[in-house]
Write an enzyme that holds these catalytic residues in place. Sequence first.
Site, mmCIF file in Angstrom:
data_model
loop_
_atom_site.group_PDB
_atom_site.id
_atom_site.type_symbol
_atom_site.label_atom_id
_atom_site.label_comp_id
_atom_site.label_asym_id
_atom_site.label_seq_id
_atom_site.Cartn_x
_atom_site.Cartn_y
_atom_site.Cartn_z
ATOM 1 N N LYS A 198 1.841 2.123 -5.044
ATOM 2 C CA LYS A 198 2.409 1.568 -6.282
ATOM 3 C C LYS A 198 1.498 1.836 -7.480
ATOM 4 O O LYS A 198 1.954 2.157 -8.567
ATOM 5 C CB LYS A 198 2.615 0.043 -6.123
ATOM 6 C CG LYS A 198 3.603 -0.315 -5.029
ATOM 7 C CD LYS A 198 3.689 -1.817 -4.819
ATOM 8 C CE LYS A 198 2.415 -2.444 -4.295
ATOM 9 N NZ LYS A 198 1.995 -2.006 -2.951
ATOM 10 N N ASP A 244 0.816 -1.230 0.000
ATOM 11 C CA ASP A 244 0.000 0.000 0.000
ATOM 12 C C ASP A 244 0.844 1.271 0.000
ATOM 13 O O ASP A 244 0.429 2.309 0.533
ATOM 14 C CB ASP A 244 -0.965 0.029 1.200
ATOM 15 C CG ASP A 244 -1.878 -1.181 1.217
ATOM 16 O OD1 ASP A 244 -2.254 -1.639 0.118
ATOM 17 O OD2 ASP A 244 -2.200 -1.681 2.311
ATOM 18 N N GLN A 289 1.914 -6.048 -3.230
ATOM 19 C CA GLN A 289 2.397 -6.181 -1.845
ATOM 20 C C GLN A 289 3.681 -5.349 -1.641
ATOM 21 O O GLN A 289 3.854 -4.353 -2.304
ATOM 22 C CB GLN A 289 2.640 -7.665 -1.491
ATOM 23 C CG GLN A 289 1.380 -8.477 -1.333
ATOM 24 C CD GLN A 289 0.723 -8.874 -2.644
ATOM 25 O OE1 GLN A 289 1.341 -9.474 -3.490
ATOM 26 N NE2 GLN A 289 -0.540 -8.543 -2.805
ATOM 27 N N GLY A 327 -4.574 -4.285 -3.814
ATOM 28 C CA GLY A 327 -5.565 -3.248 -4.109
ATOM 29 C C GLY A 327 -4.794 -2.007 -4.496
ATOM 30 O O GLY A 327 -4.132 -1.416 -3.652
ATOM 31 N N HIS A 328 -4.783 -1.676 -5.777
ATOM 32 C CA HIS A 328 -3.992 -0.548 -6.272
ATOM 33 C C HIS A 328 -4.938 0.550 -6.742
ATOM 34 O O HIS A 328 -5.836 0.298 -7.548
ATOM 35 C CB HIS A 328 -3.072 -1.003 -7.418
ATOM 36 C CG HIS A 328 -2.051 -2.013 -6.982
ATOM 37 N ND1 HIS A 328 -1.144 -2.585 -7.837
ATOM 38 C CD2 HIS A 328 -1.794 -2.557 -5.761
ATOM 39 C CE1 HIS A 328 -0.373 -3.425 -7.160
ATOM 40 N NE2 HIS A 328 -0.771 -3.430 -5.898
#
Length: 428
Positions: free
Chosen positions: A16, A13, A222, A40-41
């Site tokens: 990225k 988080d 990650q 989750g991006h």
Amino acid sequence: MPGIVIVGTQWGDEGKGKIVDFLSEKADCVVRYGGGANAGHTVVVEGKTYKFHIVPSGAVYGRKLYIGNGLVLDPEVLLQEIEALNKNGLAPDLHISDRAHIVFDFHKIIDGLEEKFKGRLSAGTTRRGIGPTYSDKVARFGIRVADLLDEDALRRKLDILLELKQRIITRVYDAKESLDKEEILRRYLQFGQRISDSVCDVSLEINSALDNGQTVIFEGAQGTLLDIDHGVYPYGTSSNPTAGGACTGVGVGPTKITKVIGVTKAYTSRVGTGPVPTELKGEIGERIREKGGEYGTTTGRPRRCGWFDVVPVTYSIRVNDISELALTKLDVLSGIDPIRLCLHYKSEDEIIREIPADLKIYEKCRPVYEELEGWSSSVEWSKVAQEGYDALPQHAKAYVERIQELVRVPIKIISVGPQRKDTIVTED
Ligand code: GDP
Ligand code: IMO
Ligand code: MG
């Protein structure tokens, strides 16, 4: 043939997604190399927010997108994600490796059962079936994308796998879920049909793109401290988010990687369990969480927040061979005075500068801080982003420069807001 790896230098988080989108302006292809729907991006462009879990973050720029063999692919989540993106006005040009492993519903069930069983060793997983799917892959029980396109192969593999999984669910965990083979077969063959046009040999395509001089971004998921080998074991994920994972997770040789860019948050956040030496449990931690919107993109869980820690970032620079950093969320620290930076740890009078492999030692590590002056909460960050580095408040500049000095890698991108345009590229 630039092959650029974007890797998280902390516990995930780091922003990225935002940085991959920003750099996609000058890229041809973006490929995810590991993890799955645990990621989750977030990308924010012109007020529109896009959340990516499996689809690479180069989608907003309309780049060619690839899902490498290193991913564990939940086809249902992927199809839902594509549908949501379509509704949001995007039509991702997606290509999926025939070698990526499939996450089945029973992997998610077992993820939950394992977490419960592990007690204090549980990592607080996203319950997306990540660990159980990678376990099957390594144990050579796995089912791959190519198998969804071949009914006989899928049936033969499910015959063995489902029998084993049912025994584990019922006899090991004493749980009630029962697995219906025909129903599972039907459901996953249908998924296979729906993705079949996108299935290809991603290694072949990415190598040929690189050989033809195209720019490829390898989008990490990650973060380094969650890596199965180099992270804080066992409180991490089941894949290699580190830069080496880009080679194995796509099928390119290491000499094809021209640059590794680390993404670093201006403070620390962690969702899940395990030691975080600089965690702030009081008012400042709460303030960072609220201001930074530190709630999981995938699970909505509150993230644990703390001061910037030099130790994991320098560690990440080493294990990934990072040559430049993108520093994100500098705006979030506005109005906090003083700001602290962890230089190294102390454990029973011993100075510790590296991440210890021994959890007992890591749990005892106490941060040794340096204090810096904060800056005002009333900065107009979009104006600063427009004007560039010199427009940063003096103490924010001092903070960035001190981090750079401590980690000994240039900070080439500074992000001061979630929007694509809230980004400063520093001069060489
Ligand atoms: P990722 O998993 O590394 O892609 O990061 P996430 O998307 O899970 O979390 C980063 C969060 O911070 C998202 O909500 C982003 O929109 C947001 N974000 C990214 N960069 C910045 C920044 O510089 N400032 C602020 N305030 N938010 C940012
Ligand atoms: P992105 O790509 C933050 C954490 C989970 C848990 C551990 C194992 O958005 O940075 P898993 O479901 O992978 O078995 O969970 O890893 N985790 C993440 N934390 N960001 C992520 O991804 C994460 N993916 C997994 O919280 O502690
Ligand atoms: Mg995330």
